[in-house]
Design an enzyme around this catalytic site. Sequence first.
Site, PDB file in Angstrom:
ATOM      1  N   LYS A 172       0.883 -41.119  22.665  1.00  6.52           N
ATOM      2  CA  LYS A 172       1.671 -40.881  21.465  1.00  6.52           C
ATOM      3  C   LYS A 172       2.112 -42.245  20.957  1.00  6.52           C
ATOM      4  CE  LYS A 172       4.448 -38.359  24.074  1.00  6.52           C
ATOM      5  NZ  LYS A 172       4.523 -37.166  23.237  1.00  6.52           N
ATOM      6  N   ARG A 173       2.668 -42.303  19.719  1.00  7.88           N
ATOM      7  CA  ARG A 173       3.138 -43.588  19.241  1.00  7.88           C
ATOM      8  C   ARG A 173       4.155 -44.180  20.225  1.00  7.88           C
ATOM      9  NH1 ARG A 173       1.474 -45.239  13.931  1.00  7.88           N
ATOM     10  NH2 ARG A 173       3.033 -46.848  14.230  1.00  7.88           N
ATOM     11  N   LYS A 203      -1.421 -29.636  22.652  1.00  8.53           N
ATOM     12  CA  LYS A 203      -2.848 -29.893  22.908  1.00  8.53           C
ATOM     13  C   LYS A 203      -3.120 -29.948  24.413  1.00  8.53           C
ATOM     14  CE  LYS A 203      -2.890 -32.350  18.572  1.00  8.53           C
ATOM     15  NZ  LYS A 203      -2.705 -33.647  17.905  1.00  8.53           N
ATOM     16  N   THR A 220       3.293 -32.336  18.890  1.00  6.31           N
ATOM     17  CA  THR A 220       2.122 -31.449  18.818  1.00  6.31           C
ATOM     18  C   THR A 220       1.123 -31.846  19.900  1.00  6.31           C
ATOM     19  OG1 THR A 220       1.271 -32.867  17.061  1.00  6.31           O
ATOM     20  CG2 THR A 220       2.241 -30.757  16.395  1.00  6.31           C
ATOM     21  N   HIS A 245      10.971 -33.518   9.234  1.00  7.12           N
ATOM     22  CA  HIS A 245      10.245 -33.866  10.455  1.00  7.12           C
ATOM     23  C   HIS A 245      11.041 -34.692  11.449  1.00  7.12           C
ATOM     24  CE1 HIS A 245       6.133 -32.430   9.618  1.00  7.12           C
ATOM     25  NE2 HIS A 245       6.514 -32.546   8.361  1.00  7.12           N
ATOM     26  N   LYS A 252      10.731 -41.962  22.515  1.00  9.54           N
ATOM     27  CA  LYS A 252       9.722 -41.222  23.298  1.00  9.54           C
ATOM     28  C   LYS A 252       9.731 -41.653  24.776  1.00  9.54           C
ATOM     29  CE  LYS A 252       6.728 -40.688  19.222  1.00  9.54           C
ATOM     30  NZ  LYS A 252       6.483 -39.237  19.032  1.00  9.54           N
TER      31      LYS A 252
END
Length: 842
Positions: A569-570, A681, A677, A378, A575
């Site tokens: 998101k986290r 969405k 993911t 992952h 990110k």
Amino acid sequence: MSKPLSDHDKKKQISVRGLAGVENVADLKTNFNRHLHFTLVKDRNVATRRDYYFALAHTVRDHLVGRWIRTQQSYYEKDPKRVYYVSLEFYMGRTLQNTMVNLALENACDEATYQLGLDMEELQEMEEDAGLGNGGLGRLAACFLDSMASLGLAAYGYGIRYEFGIFNQKIANGWQVEEADDWLRYGNPWEKARPEYMRPVHFYGRTEHHPDGVKWVDTQVVLALPYDTPVPGYRNNIVNTMRLWSAKAPCDFNLKDFNVGGYIQAVLDRNLAENISRVLYPNDNFFEGKELRLKQEYFVVAATLQDIIRRFKTSKFGSREIVRTDFSTLPDKVAIQLNDTHPALAIPELMRVLVDEEKLPWEKAWDICVKTCAYTNHTVLPEALERWPIDLFQTLLPRHLEIIYEINRRHLERIASLHPGDVDRLRRMSMIEEGPQKKVNMAHLCIVGSHAVNGVARIHSDILKATVFKDFYEMDPHKFQNKTNGITPRRWLVMCNPGLAEVIAERIGEDFIRDLDQLQKLRNFVNDEAFIRDVAKVKQENKLKFAVHLEEHYKVKINPNSMFDVQVKRIHEYKRQLLNCLHIITFYNRIKKEPNKQWTPRTIMIGGKAAPGYHTAKMIIRLITAIGEVVNNDPVVDDRLKVIFLENYRVTLAEKAIPASDLSEQISTAGTEASGTGNMKFMLNGALTIGTMDGANVEMAEEAGEDNFFIFGMRVEDVEAMDAKGYNAFEFYNRIPELKQAIDQIAGGFFSPKQPDLFKDIVNMLMHHDRFKVFADYEDYIKCQEKVSALYKKPKEWTKKVILNIAGSGKFSSDRTISQYAHEIWGVEPTLEKLAAPDELK
Ligand code: D6G
């Protein structure tokens, strides 16, 4: 003129919510009242809203029971190959509405509760999220369970029943504060304890080597108590099981030894053993080498393998009994999928069972083990890769360490024979890392012990082969695969966005819910004025509903005509929420500079949890809230820019925020986000994406058409080239005046006037040791955001692109992902056939 429809009447008209037949509704009301009386022991005089939720949950649960028993019996009867998805995380969220959707009960329940004078949506709000995950990896496991049941696979999810899931995030004075997630406090109506299937799990002790084999002795035993949760397929009468283990001290815990008078202490010490399943480690993409975590990882694996082997050995149904003694057929009957390296101990544990307990020769056991196990990687971030110190292993799992050494010895022997004299290759590929502290590299163990290794998006799988696992790919190229992630369209469209599901169903029917590729048919409607209007209207309704929630919660006035620009998101440096912050500041400065220009208004929302020990992530949250304080209170800006930090982002908040979003921010540094993911969405729910060529964004842009996707920034090759040259933040800071201004504001206390140096660590990181090169993508990001703003001014063109994105999102159904795992890794056949309804439902 007819009077406008109430919310309730509107919902009734939505066909995807199932039929509300009169008999159905009458039965539901009777059963609801029966549960309120007999299960909750309340009546309407004293019942609370939570009691009503529980009464409804039990009423809906009743519809699962017959189907569940039937499905599980059919597995014993037909004896198909079973799939075991083993994961330390299952981020399930709520269960009630999902069950109603999959069983087509939603309209009927809505009508029943309405007739009882209750509001079903209010009752649903009483359900706690099952937050047994951190982010993408855990939510993926939950989506996979839905798809495996919907595709009729004899599949199980195996994990840990954490008493405390991911913490609840509160924001106090702009800072993140953690609260324990006591999700089981009021009871969990969806689980069934199975104390009759309790299994022992051993820890510590030592090994004895005898001529007839190895014994692991003097161990401490903890019991694994299973709790089963039903996993219904979409309208196919199949109900699979998610089995989560809870740790239980044995009755004689600490009482066997010479501890006269120690009885009370021994009972109190039971907590020590039971702590194993107490709490989820709240790290996303980060390895923390704690003993308790290693215990969790072995606990789930040891208990699960006992279940797997029991089912393999005997399949008993009524008078028919299959008894197997030949383990060579194990890979024909069992597939074990390891969700990251977290359950990697399944490999040495299976070897231990086969060799030490079942007395198989090593070679035969190894062949079985490799054919049975498969591993999903992952992440490529080095700080996330599990590397356990040998000392920890030695004490906690001495036999497993011996087995790993033997696996490694044979593995190195093979490499040496293929590459004589290549000592460096041996070092690189070993499962044991030398150094001041010897460590076990769990990824290497997983690759060697599995027949299939996959990444989670095409670009990620390519990176694995080219970089982190290059040597392994050279040696066993056939093992390496890609399985691009997916999401379940049941929860992430039908359930969270019934309005959109309905306008789609009106055009192309309902089959897309099981076969998401059918969304392609929407391309025929891209110029259909009525469809464009319907899609835009649903979005506006979703935005208005979410705006009400925001205004209540954050006491800010929301402009519902502004673009809802969302990054949820986290919180993680890779990110790049900080890049988003720099855009916000730049946009703010531009409005201030030219207050009379026609700016495209935006409501920018950022949400996500920071791991409690991750200082920089917590400072990023503080920066976002600080920017919000300045921007939201500036009268010059007015309602053209609002910045909101969405508190406690979790599955349930995602279900509200995503259908209301216009713009999805997917802006990680190329090469860092394995798949994502959340990105999928948003795409499915009619948002456009601004994103880098990273993870699944690459394939999303391909499916939507690059013209319909806001792509910016460095590609992986550019990042590599910059690494080779050396990234220098000052080059960008000195060259780009708006970037310099934004950084100087953060550094100078513009957003933290009471504490000017509050963000010095962040500024220092950005300027001197930013691994994720925020500044290098700043300019292109800002330009791309200008294009986004320009397009948003043309609502029809915007919505056409939205339609083309929805039409292209079929690939990202987890049904497609699971079908590929089924065919290409597990050797099982998915089916859309329905199981017969149980007798009482005929
Ligand atoms: C679930 C449903 C129950 C069934 C059981 C089987 O709890 O009806 O009997 O699973 O469990 P295993 O025998 O497969 O472990």
